[in-house]
Enzyme design. Structure first.
Site, PDB file in Angstrom:
ATOM      1  N   GLU A   1      -7.235   3.045   3.888  1.00 23.05           N
ATOM      2  CA  GLU A   1      -6.539   2.867   2.427  1.00 23.05           C
ATOM      3  C   GLU A   1      -6.437   1.618   1.862  1.00 23.05           C
ATOM      4  OE1 GLU A   1      -2.466   2.128   2.198  1.00 23.05           O
ATOM      5  OE2 GLU A   1      -2.024   3.689   0.744  1.00 23.05           O
TER       6      GLU A   1
ATOM      7  N   ASP B   1      -3.788   2.393   7.336  1.00 21.23           N
ATOM      8  CA  ASP B   1      -2.857   2.275   6.347  1.00 21.23           C
ATOM      9  C   ASP B   1      -2.838   0.995   5.783  1.00 21.23           C
ATOM     10  OD1 ASP B   1      -0.338   3.308   4.966  1.00 21.23           O
ATOM     11  OD2 ASP B   1       0.433   1.371   5.636  1.00 21.23           O
TER      12      ASP B   1
HETATM   13  C1  GLC Z   1       0.699   3.046   2.338  1.00 24.86           C
HETATM   14  C2  GLC Z   1       1.319   4.299   2.480  1.00 24.86           C
HETATM   15  C3  GLC Z   1       2.732   4.206   1.726  1.00 24.86           C
HETATM   16  C4  GLC Z   1       3.624   3.323   2.517  1.00 24.86           C
HETATM   17  C5  GLC Z   1       2.943   1.848   2.487  1.00 24.86           C
HETATM   18  C6  GLC Z   1       3.562   0.981   3.409  1.00 24.86           C
HETATM   19  O1  GLC Z   1       0.483   2.712   1.085  1.00 24.86           O
HETATM   20  O2  GLC Z   1       0.678   5.173   1.942  1.00 24.86           O
HETATM   21  O3  GLC Z   1       3.331   5.427   1.746  1.00 24.86           O
HETATM   22  O4  GLC Z   1       4.881   3.126   1.848  1.00 24.86           O
HETATM   23  O5  GLC Z   1       1.360   2.204   2.779  1.00 24.86           O
HETATM   24  O6  GLC Z   1       3.162   1.327   4.602  1.00 24.86           O
END
Ligand code: GLC
Length: 679
Positions: free
Chosen positions: A375, A305
């Protein structure tokens, strides 16, 4: 003297080997034998008449070494012998080179994460097994047959760690525990075992950037307990004056004054999500241990993430404003600053690469490859995204999520679809594996952003492009955003609740998601009685049946799973491309309409045969075949056409084409296709 001996030999020979005492004599001779042989050789080579004399006799079996040597030095024996010798060496080298080339170029076995779409489960909303209105792990286990039905083998489950749920699981209180709302560690073990029994892989969410402020590390850090004191980023500040102008992704300053420690701590998301300090080697160790903990449990990979946020510049300088004329005191959103000092900082890739090495260490058994996807939203800086693939020498993630198709609805058209696909393909490092995302828990559902009439065409695009598709739960039945009555997501006016509503399984209570009599954590979509899994499974032409058909086809047809991908057409309405693979004469043409009703003329594509057969159309049509000069599509229609050919489009249009795995393809085979294409 030696020539005398030769004469003797000849004499002995003439007597048919009855007597060869001369040689025994010579062998027994204790005088310098080797110098004597040298002399013989010299004498032979210069003593022409004797040579002629002995060459009049044919070589014979059992002849003594010296005689053999005399024969063998003759050009008529030596030259062929040397030719054969060098030929053997050359052949051996060629064989080695060929073996290396074939090993390097021959098709590698594709791994599970390349063979199946990745399906994202948002656990709060997938299936509730205990009637509390929130989805859980047992619920996911109850619904494993859904993945089998969809021919999906890889399931990414959003976080289910212990969490105060300020960001619904992305604020982790304990990385080694399951939140009670989702079940127990036993439930997790059972879920994983059942998934593995069914040949399904489980990808976990891993959140490296931050923890919850309830995490024990933060509690100990804020009162200065060693070794946790520097687990987070603490800076001197006053209550009303943050150390600099940095702003959080969720808006406002990234700095929060802490009454206990009387310093500011840094958070790139909510203030309840303090950022970990990756300049502290202990933090890296702790977070690496957590990866090992889950790998040992047997999880098949991680979705990492928000990785670009992991490090920030130590100098704490203000970030430059996008609009230099803007009053600095009004800068409070992410897009008002250039994040030169808070995103993608030096050292990030080293940390990720080391985690990749950890995953590799657990990937050694056959079939146990541990997958890594990251991500990162880098928007127009696509080169930053591509860097997560690694370099020519170092592998990092298997792929960074490709979020660019999320921009398709911004300017929905054939041209936009082509340019977004081209954007990824033209920037992706050679030999890497593409992937496609059209929705997730942070972004509006495609049915709402693009319009419900485009859902099926977008699913067809997703499942027929080369590389791994990712499907967010519910997109396979065409769920749309819901205006929820009570906002839960803290992301203020950008609330992500509308795309997180419960999965619609059937037309019964709570859409079959939960037996709760007291409602569900988010409202059930009003369309659940018509848009649900049960109803759609019974209809061969439904969105889910078409998703399944495409997913099965993708698994069955090599041209779709690993073949060439070539652009053939784009205009304001239509995006068309083909999929072909050398050695197969079945190929596919995909025609997607992202605009208005139109007819496409592909007669200029000479490699296509005149007649194309409809394999699947997202809207019912009676016509079974089309001529390539007249392919009609209506608004939102997707058509998968099949044809038979031995003409290869990619041979004549290299710049329009891409092959998924360079290993799939030997350019040398072109010779065959060029030569026999007219057969
Ligand atoms: C990522 C997740 C999101 C979350 C953020 C903080 O972008 O996809 O849902 O709020 O991280 O952890």
């Amino acid at each position: 003297m030696s020539s005398t001996k030769i004469t003797n030999i000849d004499a002995v020979e003439l007597q048919e080997g009855i007597q060869n005492a001369a040689f025994h004599e010579d062998d027994d001779d204790t005088s310098d034998a080797s110098s004597s042989r040298e002399q013989q050789a010299t004498s032979v080579s210069v003593t022409r008449p004797e040579e002629n004399e002995y060459t009049q006799i044919k070589p014979y079996a059992g002849m003594p070494k010296e005689v053999l040597m005399l024969y063998s030095r003759k050009a008529c024996y030596r030259v062929p012998r040397e030719i054969i010798f060098w030929l053997i060496i050359a052949c051996t080298l060629a064989l080695i080179a060929m073996t290396i080339t074939i090993v390097a170029l021959s098709p590698r076995c594709m791994s599970w994460w390349q063979l199946s779409p990745v399906y994202q489960v948002y656990p709060r909303s997938f299936k509730d097994s205990n009637a509390d209105g929130v989805g859980d792990l047992k619920g996911i286990k109850e619904k494993l047959s859904h993945f089998e039905y969809l021919n999906i083998k890889a399931v990414w489950i959003s976080p289910f760690y212990k969490s105060p749920m300020r960001d619904f699981g992305y604020d982790v209180e304990d990385f080694r525990q399951i939140d009670p709302i989702f079940g127990t560690m036993e439930d997790f073990d059972e879920l994983l075992a059942s998934m593995h029994d069914k040949g399904l892989k489980l990808i976990m969410d891993y959140i490296p950037n931050h923890t919850s402020d309830k995490h024990i590390w933060f509690q100990l850090s804020r009162n200065g307990t060693e070794p946790y004191k520097d687990y987070y980023i603490w800076v001197n500040c006053t209550r009303d004056k943050p150390p600099n102008n940095w702003v959080s992704v969720f808006g406002n300053s990234t700095w929060e004054y802490d009454e206990v420690r009387q310093q500011c701590y840094f958070h790139q998301f909510l203030k309840e999500q303090p950022d970990l300090n990756y300049r502290n080697p202990r933090v890296i160790e702790e977070m690496t241990d957590i990866i090992h903990f889950w790998l040992k449990k047997g999880v098949d990979g991680f979705r990492m993430d928000a990785v670009k946020h992991m490090l920030e510049a130590a100098h704490l300088r203000n970030e430059p404003q996008v609009d230099t004329d803007q009053d600095p005191s009004t800068v409070d959103t992410e897009f008002e600053l250039y994040h030169d000092y808070t995103y993608t900082q030096q050292g990030l890739h080293e940390i990720l690469t080391n985690w990749r090495i950890d995953l590799d260490a657990y990937s050694r058994e056959p079939g146990r490859y541990r997958f890594m996807v990251v991500e990162c939203y880098d928007y127009e800086e696509i080169d930053k995204t591509m860097r997560y693939y690694g370099t020519s020498y170092v592998t990092e993630s298997d792929f960074p999520f490709n979020f660019y198709l999320l921009y398709l609805p911004d300017d929905l058209s054939g041209n936009q679809a082509k340019s977004l696909v081209h954007l990824w393909m033209s920037n992706m490092p050679k030999g890497k594996w593409p992937n496609w995302v059209v929705g997730n828990h942070d972004k509006p559902r495609i049915g709402s952003s693009a319009g419900t009439e485009y859902i099926r065409a977008i699913n067809m695009l997703l499942l027929t492009l080369p590389g791994t598709p990712t499907t967010y739960y519910g997109e396979e039945i065409g769920m749309v955003n819901v205006n929820v009555s009570v906002i839960q997501d803290p992301f203020g006016h950008n609330s992500r609740d509308p795309q997180r509503t419960p999965m619609q399984w059937d037309d019964k209570l709570n859409a079959g998601f939960s037996d709760s009599e007291n409602g569900t954590w988010l409202d059930i979509a009003p369309d659940y009685s018509t848009v649900n899994v049960e109803l759609q499974q019974a209809d061969a032409h439904s969105t889910v049946s078409q998703y399944r058909a495409l997913s099965l086809l993708r698994g069955a047809e090599l041209a779709l799973s690993r073949g060439w991908f070539c652009f053939v057409w784009s205009d304001v309405n239509v995006f068309a491309y083909l999929r072909e693979l050398d050695g197969l004469n079945k190929a596919f043409l995909v025609v997607l309409n992202f605009g208005e009703d139109t007819t496409t003329d592909l007669s200029s594509v000479t490699e296509l045969p005149d007649t194309l057969t409809v394999h699947l159309s997202t809207v019912p049509i009676s016509q079974k075949t089309f001529t390539k000069s007249r392919i009609p599509t209506s608004r939102g229609q997707g058509m998968l056409l099949e044809y038979s050919t031995n003409q290869r489009f990619h041979l004549n249009h290299a710049s329009e084409c891409y092959v998924s795995e360079k290993a799939c393809y030997l350019p040398a085979l072109d010779i065959l296709y060029n030569k026999f294409s007219s057969c």
